[in-house]
Structures are given as structure tokens and as C-alpha cells.
Design a protein around this motif. Structure first.
Motif, PDB file in Angstrom:
ATOM      1  N   ARG A 136      24.613 -13.369 100.128  1.00 20.40           N
ATOM      2  CA  ARG A 136      25.902 -14.946  99.268  1.00 20.40           C
ATOM      3  C   ARG A 136      26.757 -14.627 100.865  1.00 20.40           C
ATOM      4  NH1 ARG A 136      26.554 -18.386  94.302  1.00 20.40           N
ATOM      5  NH2 ARG A 136      24.391 -18.757  94.038  1.00 20.40           N
ATOM      6  N   LEU A 137      26.309 -15.409 101.717  1.00 18.62           N
ATOM      7  CA  LEU A 137      27.429 -15.516 102.354  1.00 18.62           C
ATOM      8  C   LEU A 137      29.004 -16.649 102.648  1.00 18.62           C
ATOM      9  CD1 LEU A 137      26.417 -14.871 106.609  1.00 18.62           C
ATOM     10  CD2 LEU A 137      27.276 -12.651 104.391  1.00 18.62           C
ATOM     11  N   TYR A 138      30.375 -16.481 101.862  1.00 19.48           N
ATOM     12  CA  TYR A 138      31.231 -17.042 101.833  1.00 19.48           C
ATOM     13  C   TYR A 138      32.555 -16.867 102.874  1.00 19.48           C
ATOM     14  CZ  TYR A 138      30.051 -16.870  96.648  1.00 19.48           C
ATOM     15  OH  TYR A 138      29.021 -17.288  95.171  1.00 19.48           O
ATOM     16  N   VAL A 139      33.072 -18.472 102.944  1.00 21.52           N
ATOM     17  CA  VAL A 139      33.408 -18.757 104.372  1.00 21.52           C
ATOM     18  C   VAL A 139      34.222 -20.712 103.447  1.00 21.52           C
ATOM     19  CG1 VAL A 139      31.477 -20.807 105.389  1.00 21.52           C
ATOM     20  CG2 VAL A 139      33.056 -19.720 106.653  1.00 21.52           C
ATOM     21  N   ALA A 140      35.778 -20.676 104.164  1.00 18.10           N
ATOM     22  CA  ALA A 140      36.151 -21.154 104.543  1.00 18.10           C
ATOM     23  C   ALA A 140      36.627 -21.844 105.113  1.00 18.10           C
ATOM     24  CB  ALA A 140      37.378 -21.094 103.556  1.00 18.10           C
ATOM     25  N   ASP A 141      36.544 -23.404 105.539  1.00 14.34           N
ATOM     26  CA  ASP A 141      36.352 -24.219 106.337  1.00 14.34           C
ATOM     27  C   ASP A 141      38.200 -24.174 107.028  1.00 14.34           C
ATOM     28  OD1 ASP A 141      34.473 -26.014 106.190  1.00 14.34           O
ATOM     29  OD2 ASP A 141      34.839 -27.653 104.844  1.00 14.34           O
ATOM     30  N   GLY A 142      38.075 -23.958 108.499  1.00 12.85           N
ATOM     31  CA  GLY A 142      38.629 -23.726 108.975  1.00 12.85           C
ATOM     32  C   GLY A 142      39.916 -22.584 109.368  1.00 12.85           C
ATOM     33  N   ASP A 143      39.192 -22.076 108.831  1.00 16.85           N
ATOM     34  CA  ASP A 143      39.738 -20.528 108.669  1.00 16.85           C
ATOM     35  C   ASP A 143      40.512 -20.332 109.951  1.00 16.85           C
ATOM     36  OD1 ASP A 143      40.471 -17.281 107.769  1.00 16.85           O
ATOM     37  OD2 ASP A 143      38.856 -17.096 107.176  1.00 16.85           O
TER      38      ASP A 143
ATOM     39  N   THR B 238      38.644 -25.629 101.939  1.00 14.24           N
ATOM     40  CA  THR B 238      39.801 -25.662 102.399  1.00 14.24           C
ATOM     41  C   THR B 238      40.674 -24.997 101.153  1.00 14.24           C
ATOM     42  OG1 THR B 238      40.983 -27.598 101.835  1.00 14.24           O
ATOM     43  CG2 THR B 238      39.956 -27.500 103.991  1.00 14.24           C
ATOM     44  N   PRO B 239      40.765 -23.626 100.208  1.00 13.21           N
ATOM     45  CA  PRO B 239      41.212 -22.700  99.401  1.00 13.21           C
ATOM     46  C   PRO B 239      42.353 -22.894  99.939  1.00 13.21           C
ATOM     47  CG  PRO B 239      39.472 -21.753 100.526  1.00 13.21           C
ATOM     48  CD  PRO B 239      39.395 -22.638 100.978  1.00 13.21           C
ATOM     49  N   ASP B 240      43.196 -23.126  98.720  1.00 12.95           N
ATOM     50  CA  ASP B 240      45.044 -22.375  99.610  1.00 12.95           C
ATOM     51  C   ASP B 240      45.339 -21.492  98.400  1.00 12.95           C
ATOM     52  OD1 ASP B 240      47.316 -23.074 101.015  1.00 12.95           O
ATOM     53  OD2 ASP B 240      47.756 -23.505  98.580  1.00 12.95           O
ATOM     54  N   PHE B 241      45.708 -20.586  99.112  1.00 14.16           N
ATOM     55  CA  PHE B 241      46.906 -19.489  98.354  1.00 14.16           C
ATOM     56  C   PHE B 241      47.891 -19.285  99.748  1.00 14.16           C
ATOM     57  CE2 PHE B 241      48.745 -15.125  97.526  1.00 14.16           C
ATOM     58  CZ  PHE B 241      48.517 -15.243  96.049  1.00 14.16           C
ATOM     59  N   ALA B 242      49.309 -19.246  99.465  1.00 15.53           N
ATOM     60  CA  ALA B 242      50.645 -19.184  99.800  1.00 15.53           C
ATOM     61  C   ALA B 242      50.893 -19.946 101.477  1.00 15.53           C
ATOM     62  CB  ALA B 242      50.858 -17.748  99.781  1.00 15.53           C
ATOM     63  N   GLY B 243      50.208 -21.365 101.368  1.00 14.62           N
ATOM     64  CA  GLY B 243      49.287 -21.818 102.795  1.00 14.62           C
ATOM     65  C   GLY B 243      48.797 -21.191 103.453  1.00 14.62           C
ATOM     66  N   SER B 244      47.858 -19.930 102.879  1.00 13.30           N
ATOM     67  CA  SER B 244      46.472 -20.065 103.517  1.00 13.30           C
ATOM     68  C   SER B 244      45.253 -20.491 103.169  1.00 13.30           C
ATOM     69  CB  SER B 244      47.215 -18.417 103.973  1.00 13.30           C
ATOM     70  OG  SER B 244      45.857 -17.982 104.584  1.00 13.30           O
ATOM     71  N   ARG B 245      44.099 -20.296 104.293  1.00 12.23           N
ATOM     72  CA  ARG B 245      43.073 -20.867 103.904  1.00 12.23           C
ATOM     73  C   ARG B 245      42.019 -19.260 104.100  1.00 12.23           C
ATOM     74  NH1 ARG B 245      40.254 -25.929 106.945  1.00 12.23           N
ATOM     75  NH2 ARG B 245      41.844 -28.180 106.375  1.00 12.23           N
ATOM     76  N   HIS B 246      42.600 -18.533 104.660  1.00  9.09           N
ATOM     77  CA  HIS B 246      41.692 -17.245 104.909  1.00  9.09           C
ATOM     78  C   HIS B 246      42.425 -16.687 103.354  1.00  9.09           C
ATOM     79  CE1 HIS B 246      40.474 -14.025 106.410  1.00  9.09           C
ATOM     80  NE2 HIS B 246      41.044 -13.164 105.986  1.00  9.09           N
TER      81      HIS B 246
ATOM     82  N   VAL C 142      40.456 -15.622  96.623  1.00  5.05           N
ATOM     83  CA  VAL C 142      40.741 -16.640  95.112  1.00  5.05           C
ATOM     84  C   VAL C 142      39.237 -17.508  94.420  1.00  5.05           C
ATOM     85  CG1 VAL C 142      41.984 -17.909  93.793  1.00  5.05           C
ATOM     86  CG2 VAL C 142      42.891 -16.143  95.741  1.00  5.05           C
ATOM     87  N   ALA C 143      39.032 -18.212  95.667  1.00  9.17           N
ATOM     88  CA  ALA C 143      38.072 -19.315  95.380  1.00  9.17           C
ATOM     89  C   ALA C 143      36.338 -18.843  95.602  1.00  9.17           C
ATOM     90  CB  ALA C 143      38.040 -20.215  95.827  1.00  9.17           C
ATOM     91  N   GLY C 144      36.616 -18.253  96.221  1.00 13.60           N
ATOM     92  CA  GLY C 144      35.324 -16.355  95.983  1.00 13.60           C
ATOM     93  C   GLY C 144      35.296 -15.606  95.281  1.00 13.60           C
ATOM     94  N   THR C 145      36.017 -14.726  94.448  1.00 10.86           N
ATOM     95  CA  THR C 145      35.973 -14.004  93.243  1.00 10.86           C
ATOM     96  C   THR C 145      35.522 -15.116  92.385  1.00 10.86           C
ATOM     97  OG1 THR C 145      37.730 -12.746  94.460  1.00 10.86           O
ATOM     98  CG2 THR C 145      37.643 -12.861  92.275  1.00 10.86           C
ATOM     99  N   ALA C 146      36.646 -16.374  91.593  1.00 10.94           N
ATOM    100  CA  ALA C 146      35.687 -17.192  91.384  1.00 10.94           C
ATOM    101  C   ALA C 146      34.453 -17.660  90.794  1.00 10.94           C
ATOM    102  CB  ALA C 146      36.881 -18.101  91.658  1.00 10.94           C
TER     103      ALA C 146
END
Length: 371
Positions: free
Chosen positions: A308-315, A344-352, A357-361
Motif C-alpha cells: 500500500r502506498l499512502y499519500v495526502a492530497d496536495g502534500d 487532507t490530514p493536518d498536523f501543525a498546519g502541515s498535510r505532509h 499521523v493518519a497513515g500510522t492509524a
């Protein structure tokens, strides 16, 4: 293995859940308390010479006697004390290992060379040394774990974030190739990788479509770290503008913190690079082109396990085209890798950062379902 030191105990699943929640990670899969250890072990440097490295091992305080292993390779850091084994409490870099261990896995997280307690500068994005450091960390963990009354089984589930996504693919390939006869690759799940620096990451970075400060730091780190390995320039003023040419290399010596790097670098890549520096990165030749060919080959193989390859929209840091090109490379070899879009996960204002965080879950649940 050279030495082992217990660094942290979270006695119950409630303790783990509280620590993960404080770090803003999903705590819902916590099942056990955990014990964390820093392992120091022997490995080799990029030239094949003996060297030591360190890493984080986290074990569940319950579950099966023989544990399946998750290898997690972390994202970019340049300050050695930000490495996973420096964990005294849950943080961004160590929380994935805590998550996997509390779910019942043995979690192994190498610091890489030159980070943690490892000597010398860190050879950033050098996939061959990331691979050997990761494999030797697995071997060190296997040697240590029986002393805790547990054992590591053959299966290794491989994941990693950002820089660690390429490192994860490198480790997965060497495991499938049988470079260690004990360990057996079971699944691969990298997150938000820069798998294609030459044709995806560098063009996006240079044309300004990624976050400007991150582009400055990654460009500087690449040139400084790879000049140490491959001799790309004779003097920093060939590629870095004044006044940064006189200070930039020292910033990446492992002793400078993230805030110091931010303060010591410009806000735009135009203020960092000379015309020659731009030309080197736009049109790589010679040693740089060869180094990029090696770094960009991590998807050029055919895994025989689920991928599985995990990616965020607009990293904003790792261009999404990296994942597109990795998926295409795997598909050309007959591998249908599932691309998991994290939105579009967010951590401290960063999708990257949010994708870690979201990928680990998501990954811990997927790994837990695999037979």
C-alpha cells in the motif's frame, strides 16, 4: 549489538493511550503497555567501513511470546537528538513505534547513520546506507529480544514516512532478496515518500509548487549531505549564495536544532542557490545524476507481498507525483499496489506531517488484519 538501555516504560495501555493522545496520534488501537529500549549496534557506513548506529526498539507488555515485527523508518531530521531512540516521551518521531508496539508488534525504528548516538554527519536520503542500517537494526533487535523473555518471529511488516518511505522500500527489497535468512517480508506500507527526486520532487521544489521553507531546507540538505558522499562541488560558494555559503554546511552537522536551521536559512530558494546551484538541480549530470538514479530506484522491483502506498492530497513537502511514479513503476513490473489517499490530514498546519499521523492509524489496523 553493542549495548542496550531501557529508556521508557508505559506500564498500561491507558498510559500509552494518554501519551499518544498528548502527541496528537490516534490512541484507539492501544492494547498493551510498552517498554522502550535504545539499541546501539554495529553496521557499515556508505563506504562499507565499520561504524555504529542506534535505534529504538519498543516491545508490548503482553500478547504473544513470539512477536511479529514492524520496521518503521522515520522522516527527515538533522538534529541527532530528534532521532527515535532519544525518546523519553511520545513525540512525532517516536509515536508510530509506540502505536505498533502497543497493538502487539515488536516495533523497530532505526535512527539511521549519524543520528541518535551514531558518529559523524547523517548521509541524508542515501538509500543504501539507510537499508543497511535498517537491516542491521533488525538483527540487533533479534539478538536482544530473547533476553526480555520474548522472541522475534520471521515476519517483518515494513513501513516508513517521508525520507523513511524510500528507506522502507529499500529495506523491503533487501528482505525479499533474502539478504538475511531469518527475516521474511510480509507487507510494505510507505507513507508520503519522495521516491522520484529527479523527475517529481526536484522539479516541484524548484518551480515553487511546494512550501518555500521546506524547499530551502531540502535543497540545502541534499547538496550538503551528498557533497560529503559524492563530491558535487569544491566550495560552498559555487552553489550557495552569500552569506549562507559560509554557514550552511555547519548547520547540517547533527548538533543544530530545527529552529536553528530555520533561523539560519533564507525563506526562498532564490535566496539560497546560485545560478550554478539551480542548474545542478534542474539538470543533474555526472555524480549527482548517478546518485539520483540510485535514490530513485526504490520502486523499481516487484514485491511478492501486499503493498500500500499512502499519500495526502496536495502534500506541500513531498509532491504527490512521487507516489504516482512509484505506483506506475510497480505496475510496470506486474505489481498492483493499492494507493491509499489520506485526504487532507493536518498536523501543525502541515498535510505532509499529518499523513504520518493518519497513515500510522490506518497501517496499524491493516497490519493487524494480515494473517
Amino acid at each position: 549489538m553493542v549495548s542496550a538501555e531501557q529508556t521508557t516504560t508505559l506500564a498500561t495501555k491507558e498510559d500509552v493511550a494518554a501519551a499518544l493522545a498528548a502527541a496528537r496520534f490516534d490512541a484507539s488501537t492501544a492494547r498493551f503497555g510498552v517498554d522502550a529500549y535504545r539499541l546501539v549496534y554495529r553496521t557499515v557506513d556508505p563506504g562499507g567501513r565499520p561504524i555504529t548506529a542506534s535505534g529504538l526498539l519498543v516491545l508490548p507488555r503482553g500478547g504473544e511470546h513470539e512477536l511479529r515485527t514492524v520496521s518503521f523508518t522515520h522522516g527527515t531530521t538533522s538534529y541527532r537528538s530528534d532521532a527515535p531512540s532519544a525518546m523519553v516521551k511520545a513525540g512525532f518521531v517516536s509515536s508510530p513505534a509506540l502505536t505498533y508496539a502497543s497493538a502487539g508488534f515488536a516495533a523497530v525504528a532505526p535512527d539511521y547513520l549519524g543520528l541518535g548516538t551514531g558518529p559523524g554527519p547523517h548521509p541524508w536520503m542515501d538509500v543504501p546506507s539507510e537499508t543497511t542500517a535498517s537491516l542491521d537494526m533488525l538483527r540487533a533487535a533479534r539478538a536482544f529480544v530473547p533476553g526480555t523473555g520474548r522472541a522475534l518471529g520471521h515476519d517483518v511488516l515494513v513501513t516508513g514516512f517521508s525520507q523513511g518511505a524510500s528507506a522502507a522500500m529499500g529495506l523491503a527489497r533487501t528482505l525479499q532478496a533474502g539478504d538475511d535468512r531469518w527475516f521474511r517480508l510480509r507487507a510494505v506500507a510507505p507513507v508520503s515518500g519522495a521516491y522520484d527526486f529527479r523527475y517529481a520532487e526536484l522539479p516541484a521544489l524548484l518551480e515553487g509548487s511546494l512550501e518555500p521553507k521546506s524547499s530551502v531546507l531540502y535543497s540545502a540538505y541534499l547538496l550538503v549531505a551528498w557533497n560529503r558522499l559524492h563530491h558535487l562541488y569544491d566550495s560552498p560558494d559555487e552553489v550557495f549564495r552569500a552569506p549562507y555559503h559560509s554557514t550552511i554546511e555547519a548547520l547540517f552537522d547533527g548538533s543544530h536544532t530545527g529552529p536553528q536551521l530555520f533561523a539560519g536559512t533564507p525563506d526562498t530558494i532564490d535566496a539560497l542557490l546560485t545560478p550554478h546551484g539551480f542548474e545542478m538541480l534542474r539538470h543533474p549530470t555526472g555524480r549527482l545524476a548517478e546518485a539520483l538514479r540510485v535514490a530513485d530506484s526504490t520502486c523499481d522491483w516487484a514485491p511478492r507481498v501486499p503493498v500500500r502506498l499512502y499519500v495526502a492530497d496536495g502534500d506541500e513537502q513531498a509532491a504527490d507525483a512521487n507516489t504516482d511514479r512509484c505506483e506506475a513503476a510497480l505496475r510496470s513490473r506486474g505489481v498492483n499496489a493499492a494507493v491509499v489517499n489520506l485526504g487532507t490530514p493536518d498536523f501543525a498546519g502541515s498535510r505532509h506531517l499529518g499523513s504520518n499521523v493518519a497513515g500510522t492509524a490506518d497501517i496499524v489496523r491493516w497490519f493487524s488484519r494480515l494473517p
